[in-house]
Design a protein around this motif. Structure first.
Motif, PDB file in Angstrom:
ATOM      1  N   GLU B   6      10.675   3.332  -3.702  1.00  0.00           N
ATOM      2  CA  GLU B   6       9.743   3.554  -2.601  1.00  0.00           C
ATOM      3  C   GLU B   6      10.295   4.586  -1.619  1.00  0.00           C
ATOM      4  O   GLU B   6      11.516   4.729  -1.467  1.00  0.00           O
ATOM      5  CB  GLU B   6       9.469   2.258  -1.836  1.00  0.00           C
ATOM      6  N   CYS B  22       5.667   5.319  -4.255  1.00  0.00           N
ATOM      7  CA  CYS B  22       6.526   4.565  -5.172  1.00  0.00           C
ATOM      8  C   CYS B  22       6.615   5.370  -6.460  1.00  0.00           C
ATOM      9  O   CYS B  22       5.603   5.547  -7.156  1.00  0.00           O
ATOM     10  CB  CYS B  22       5.937   3.186  -5.419  1.00  0.00           C
ATOM     11  N   TRP B  36       1.508  -3.701  -4.082  1.00  0.00           N
ATOM     12  CA  TRP B  36       2.360  -3.566  -2.904  1.00  0.00           C
ATOM     13  C   TRP B  36       2.504  -4.960  -2.298  1.00  0.00           C
ATOM     14  O   TRP B  36       1.524  -5.705  -2.165  1.00  0.00           O
ATOM     15  CB  TRP B  36       1.748  -2.622  -1.878  1.00  0.00           C
ATOM     16  N   CYS B  96       7.028  -1.987  -3.795  1.00  0.00           N
ATOM     17  CA  CYS B  96       6.089  -1.860  -4.902  1.00  0.00           C
ATOM     18  C   CYS B  96       6.628  -2.697  -6.056  1.00  0.00           C
ATOM     19  O   CYS B  96       7.842  -2.876  -6.203  1.00  0.00           O
ATOM     20  CB  CYS B  96       5.883  -0.411  -5.325  1.00  0.00           C
TER      21      CYS B  96
END
Lengths: 107, 115
Positions: B6, B22, B36, B96
């Motif tokens: 990320e 990401c 997320w 993520c």
């Protein structure tokens, strides 16, 4: 959304203890449940997926069971590295809800 | 090996915007749905948003609906989160993650919303 609850919220235990954490879903999630361990400042680490499948590399003292709405994570003999916070997560729905966490600390 | 990295976090004023990215590698990105997930300081994990492998199906948590937009670029192996109208309560580490019940998470990026 499916609501997840965990009990207890905090658990004080000693090295060598058998520890059980319970997770409940507000509706049936079949076996679509994962357990994660998290230590401060780190991303969660997957321990168990599909309710009872042990993730590769995770010690066999961790086990999971249950289906439907009630699930348990058991640590058969608590080790010093296991003091952490544990979360359950349902992935039956794409709204991937988590339980509020159970902190396992040293008695 | 699977990697999720990320970026894009930082300090932003209330009402401001930020775009998180990401970068995925080590797997066929276009085969997997992505999410997320965030964690406010000292709090638990909160799912934020989901996007299907093609990007055609998207879901949001009620807490961010109408303010956040998830997207992906399968050609670039990248996932995004556009965050608008940010509030103090959006302060969190944003992760993520690949799929659900997944062992593949990024290291997280910190978003701080403060004046």
């Amino acid at each position: 959304d499916i609501q997840m609850t965990q009990s207890p919220s905090t658990l004080s235990a000693s090295v060598g203890d058998r520890v059980t954490i319970t997770c409940r879903a507000s509706q049936s999630i079949s076996s679509w449940l994962a357990w994660y361990q998290q230590k401060p400042g780190k991303a969660p680490k997957l321990l168990i997926y599909k309710a009872s499948s042990l993730e590769s590399g995770v010690p066999s003292r961790f086990s999971g069971s249950g289906s439907g709405t009630e699930f348990t994570l058991t640590i058969s003999s608590l080790q010093p590295d296991d003091f952490a916070t544990y979360y359950c997560q349902q992935y039956n729905s794409y709204h991937l809800t988590f339980g509020p966490g159970t902190k396992v600390d040293i008695k | 090996q699977v990697q999720l990295v990320e970026s894009g976090g930082g300090l932003v004023k209330p009402g401001g915007s930020l775009r998180l990215s990401c970068a995925a590698s080590g797997f066929t990105f276009s085969d997997y749905y992505m999410s997320w997930i965030r964690q406010a300081p000292g709090k638990g994990l909160e799912w934020v948003s989901y996007i299907s492998s093609s990007g055609s199906t998207i879901y949001y948590a009620d807490s961010v609906k109408g303010r956040f937009t998830i997207s992906r670029d399968n050609a670039k192996n990248s996932l995004y989160l556009q965050m608008n109208s940010l509030r103090a309560e959006d302060t969190a580490v944003y992760y993520c993650a690949r799929g659900g019940g997944s062992g593949y998470w990024g290291q997280g990026t910190l978003v701080t919303v403060s004046s």
